[in-house]
Enzyme design. Structure first.
Site, PDB file in Angstrom:
ATOM      1  CG  ASP A  98      -1.611   1.240   1.039  1.00 49.29           C
ATOM      2  OD1 ASP A  98      -2.398   1.606  -0.059  1.00 49.29           O
ATOM      3  OD2 ASP A  98      -2.336   1.396   2.116  1.00 49.29           O
TER       4      ASP A  98
ATOM      5  CG  ASP B 149      -0.446   1.699  -3.858  1.00 46.85           C
ATOM      6  OD1 ASP B 149      -0.260   2.502  -2.594  1.00 46.85           O
ATOM      7  OD2 ASP B 149      -1.498   0.906  -3.906  1.00 46.85           O
ATOM      8  N   GLY B 150       1.862   4.288  -3.906  1.00 47.08           N
ATOM      9  CA  GLY B 150       2.304   5.745  -3.536  1.00 47.08           C
ATOM     10  C   GLY B 150       2.728   6.212  -3.753  1.00 47.08           C
TER      11      GLY B 150
ATOM     12  NE  ARG C 149       4.188  10.190  -3.565  1.00 45.18           N
ATOM     13  CZ  ARG C 149       3.801   9.087  -1.670  1.00 45.18           C
ATOM     14  NH1 ARG C 149       2.602   9.157  -1.997  1.00 45.18           N
ATOM     15  NH2 ARG C 149       5.128   8.753  -1.409  1.00 45.18           N
TER      16      ARG C 149
ATOM     17  CB  THR D  48      -4.964   7.819 -11.790  1.00 46.11           C
ATOM     18  OG1 THR D  48      -5.038   5.954 -11.421  1.00 46.11           O
ATOM     19  CG2 THR D  48      -4.308   7.623 -13.240  1.00 46.11           C
TER      20      THR D  48
ATOM     21  CG  ASP E 169      -4.597   3.014  -2.159  1.00 46.64           C
ATOM     22  OD1 ASP E 169      -3.654   1.703  -1.753  1.00 46.64           O
ATOM     23  OD2 ASP E 169      -4.481   3.642  -0.804  1.00 46.64           O
TER      24      ASP E 169
ATOM     25  CG  ASP F  73      -6.253   0.518   1.518  1.00 43.16           C
ATOM     26  OD1 ASP F  73      -5.075  -0.731   1.962  1.00 43.16           O
ATOM     27  OD2 ASP F  73      -5.829   1.647   1.336  1.00 43.16           O
TER      28      ASP F  73
END
Length: 237
Positions: free
Chosen positions: A67, A70-71, A75, A81, A88, A92
């Protein structure tokens, strides 16, 4: 095609690259591919959840750790998107809900409490995202201080966000392990982990309440503005 020179080699500009994107390519963005892997890992952890706590814990933990990745990828590669943000959040919410469903069955005396936590988690995040879209925010993580200092700190500081989310999941995983006699009776570390992460997990639930209340206020204010515009249009006629 507009290009710029970089080390003597033609390079497509960011604008041109964005223009070349289509709906299909969005699904293949790197952070979204990571998101799909999270779903696979979470699904595998659910398969083992009832009878193999070691496999389940490892798979679930890997899904949660991705998690953060992917953030970073969104960036790093300029691939943030709306689809990725929703993917995401849905991942979660679903993974945490599934774990809490198991805990409600394992700890029947506290089943109602776990059901309340599931409802609070789903309701607060859904309302928050809907309110963010309604207010025109670029992302549900873009919260102005004037709306909520707590939510602004929570979402704008990656270290704070990671700490709260990680401790929340670790606490529930510790409870999960303690539901098995081989852990509850022979290991002390799950008890220590549960005790250490409980305060942060409790604070996370309080943030969920704040998030839901602020979202409700934002939606109500939007309703007021919409009704005012409708009234003005009616009077203008």
């Amino acid at each position: 095609m507009a290009t710029t020179k970089s080390n003597g080699r033609p390079k497509a500009s960011a604008t041109t690259s964005a223009q070349d994107d289509d709906a299909g390519s969005i699904f293949l963005f790197i952070p979204n591919l990571i998101g799909y892997s999270r779903i696979i890992l979470a699904g595998a952890s659910l398969y083992y959840m009832a009878y193999h706590p070691n496999y389940c814990t490892v798979l679930y933990s890997l899904s949660c750790l991705l998690d953060a990745l992917d953030g970073y990828a969104a960036r790093r590669f300029n691939q943030s998107t709306k689809f990725g943000a929703v993917l995401d959040m849905v991942t979660d919410r679903c993974t945490t809900a599934c774990l809490l469903v198991f805990l409600s069955a394992a700890y029947t005396d506290y089943a109602v409490l776990f059901q309340v936590l599931i409802s609070l988690d789903l309701a607060s995040h859904y309302m928050h995202m809907y309110a963010s879209l309604e207010s025109g925010a670029a992302s549900h993580k873009k919260v102005e201080k004037k709306r909520s200092r707590i939510l602004n700190l929570y979402y704008s500081n990656n270290k704070v966000l990671f700490t709260f989310c990680a401790a929340n999941e670790i606490f529930f995983l510790a409870l999960y392990l303690l539901s098995f006699p081989e852990y509850a009776d022979t290991h002390t570390w799950p008890w220590v982990v549960a005790a250490a992460t409980f305060p942060i997990c409790a604070a996370k639930q309080w943030i969920n309440v704040v998030q839901m209340v602020k979202a409700a206020v934002t939606l109500a204010e939007s309703d007021v503005e919409m009704r005012k515009r409708a009234k003005n249009l009616t009077e203008a006629k």
